[in-house]
Design an enzyme around this catalytic site. Structure first.
Site, PDB file in Angstrom:
ATOM      1  N   CYS A 218       0.806  -1.221   0.000  1.00  0.00           N
ATOM      2  CA  CYS A 218       0.000   0.000   0.000  1.00  0.00           C
ATOM      3  C   CYS A 218       0.837   1.268   0.000  1.00  0.00           C
ATOM      4  CB  CYS A 218      -0.961  -0.006   1.197  1.00  0.00           C
ATOM      5  SG  CYS A 218      -2.359  -1.131   0.954  1.00  0.00           S
TER       6      CYS A 218
ATOM      7  N   SER B 179     -17.909   9.426  -1.198  1.00  0.00           N
ATOM      8  CA  SER B 179     -17.875   9.374   0.272  1.00  0.00           C
ATOM      9  C   SER B 179     -16.510   8.947   0.814  1.00  0.00           C
ATOM     10  CB  SER B 179     -18.943   8.400   0.786  1.00  0.00           C
ATOM     11  OG  SER B 179     -18.590   7.067   0.472  1.00  0.00           O
TER      12      SER B 179
ATOM     13  N   ASP C 107     -15.259   6.104   0.928  1.00  0.00           N
ATOM     14  CA  ASP C 107     -15.422   4.892   1.725  1.00  0.00           C
ATOM     15  C   ASP C 107     -14.572   3.764   1.164  1.00  0.00           C
ATOM     16  OD1 ASP C 107     -16.638   3.274   3.802  1.00  0.00           O
ATOM     17  OD2 ASP C 107     -18.342   4.628   3.652  1.00  0.00           O
TER      18      ASP C 107
ATOM     19  N   ASP D 273      -8.469  -3.945  -5.421  1.00  0.00           N
ATOM     20  CA  ASP D 273      -7.186  -3.523  -4.854  1.00  0.00           C
ATOM     21  C   ASP D 273      -6.064  -4.382  -5.418  1.00  0.00           C
ATOM     22  OD1 ASP D 273      -5.265  -2.296  -3.126  1.00  0.00           O
ATOM     23  OD2 ASP D 273      -6.866  -1.956  -1.680  1.00  0.00           O
TER      24      ASP D 273
ATOM     25  N   ASP E  38     -11.674  -4.778   2.381  1.00  0.00           N
ATOM     26  CA  ASP E  38     -12.666  -3.721   2.180  1.00  0.00           C
ATOM     27  C   ASP E  38     -14.093  -4.231   2.330  1.00  0.00           C
ATOM     28  OD1 ASP E  38     -10.771  -1.777   1.786  1.00  0.00           O
ATOM     29  OD2 ASP E  38     -10.831  -1.878  -0.390  1.00  0.00           O
TER      30      ASP E  38
ATOM     31  N   HIS F  32      -8.150 -11.268 -14.909  1.00  0.00           N
ATOM     32  CA  HIS F  32      -7.594 -10.641 -16.099  1.00  0.00           C
ATOM     33  C   HIS F  32      -6.102 -10.416 -15.888  1.00  0.00           C
ATOM     34  CE1 HIS F  32      -7.603  -8.343 -19.806  1.00  0.00           C
ATOM     35  NE2 HIS F  32      -6.955  -7.360 -19.193  1.00  0.00           N
TER      36      HIS F  32
END
Length: 345
Positions: free
Chosen positions: A14, A45, A47, A65, A88, A136
């Protein structure tokens, strides 16, 4: 081409995320189109995932992600990337149903490396109770891997990241310092045993924490990842509330603070500081701890905002499940300073 040549891209995990300030600048200019009343949570938002209502009792949760490697072992990398992507869904209070692989891989590299990455990811999807349904791939100069994940949630029980209320307690379920210790490890300066602890944390699903949290009146939840603890906390405050964080209660990996004091840091952590420092005031907090709070986390824990009267019970149940959860702060009415971080006097 040996496996070790995928070790540590320029910014793995990350830490490879674009900075929050850059993203805000771009996203606010995108055309939004006609409002869909069934899109309950969208990118506006900030989120963790999108939520689309199918009917009165069921909504779909969607997230995506992927990132470059941050560990030497491709199998472990696959597990970390998948765990991070699945998180998530759990941060929204949902259950994982399906996942699709996203792969960037150099054509000249040993395909056995790719096989190990995908194996690690597939095992975490199975552990999450989901089904790997395809994916993919593209040829690229560097390795990148992750998942697009679909889950389900009750539309009346969505955990948005900005629903915290004054009087809520804040509970964090995993230790901080992942980015700092990975940076230290790149230059062989990580404390002995530190990376084993970090890898164990990054490959631990937030499924158990989410399932336990559903027993309680959670007002807000987010997972702590690339924007660091303070970045995701800032999103939780949403410009409407303030909070006080107790630095000595934060769960932190052994050695993370001392590595930060030696300036074993990440560029992403400094981006987080530049974007967030206007919202934060530190009181008797060391430089090293400041950096831990700005540090980008890969596959970090959940951050809950719950009523004060249930906080200790929730923390206790999380502890019983083997999670290093702590009550790290409290939410209050909006004040001049959004986030106060108090250390020892």
């Amino acid at each position: 081409m040996s496996e070790k040549e995928i070790v540590f891209c320029k910014s793995g995990g990350c830490t490879a995320k674009l900075g929050a300030g850059v993203l805000e600048h771009i996203l606010e200019r995108l055309p939004k189109g006609k409002k869909d009343e069934n899109l309950l949570v969208g990118y506006d938002s900030k989120d963790d995932a999108a939520v689309y209502r199918l009917n009165e009792h069921q909504a779909v949760v969607q997230t995506l992600d992927f990132f470059p490697p941050m560990v030497e072992d491709p199998y472990i990398f696959g597990k970390i990337a998948a765990t991070n992507a699945l998180s998530d869904i759990y941060a929204m209070g949902g259950e994982v149903k399906t996942a699709l692989n996203i792969v960037c891989f150099p054509e000249f590299m040993d395909l056995n490396i790719l096989g190990k990455i995908l194996q690690g990811g597939a095992e975490k999807v199975q552990e999450a109770g989901g089904s790997l349904a395809g994916g993919h791939s593209i040829a690229d100069s560097d390795v990148k891997y992750g998942l697009s994940v679909t889950g389900v949630v009750d539309p009346e029980k969505i955990w948005e990241n900005n629903g915290a209320k004054p009087g809520d307690c804040l509970i964090l379920t995993k230790r901080l310092g992942v980015g700092i210790l990975c940076a230290a490890n790149r230059v062989n300066q990580a404390p002995k045993g530190a990376m084993e602890q970090v890898i164990a944390s990054m490959t631990t699903l937030n499924r158990k924490a989410s399932e336990i949290g559903r027993k309680y009146p959670v007002h807000a939840c987010t997972d702590v990842t690339g924007f660091g603890f303070l970045g995701h906390l800032h999103e939780m405050m949403d410009g409407r509330h303030s909070c006080k964080i107790y630095a000595d209660r934060l769960p932190v990996f052994d050695g993370a603070e001392s590595c930060a004091e030696e300036f074993l840091l990440t560029a992403a952590g400094q981006k987080n500081r530049n974007h967030l420092e206007q919202y934060v005031r530190f009181e008797n907090v060391s430089f090293g701890m400041e950096e831990v709070l700005y540090d980008p986390q890969t596959s970090g824990g959940l951050l809950f905002a719950v009523p004060g009267e249930v906080a200790e019970e929730l923390r206790g149940e999380l502890w019983e499940a083997g999670l290093p959860a702590e009550i790290v702060g409290e939410v209050m009415e909006r004040q001049e300073v959004e986030i106060r971080v108090a250390g020892r006097k």
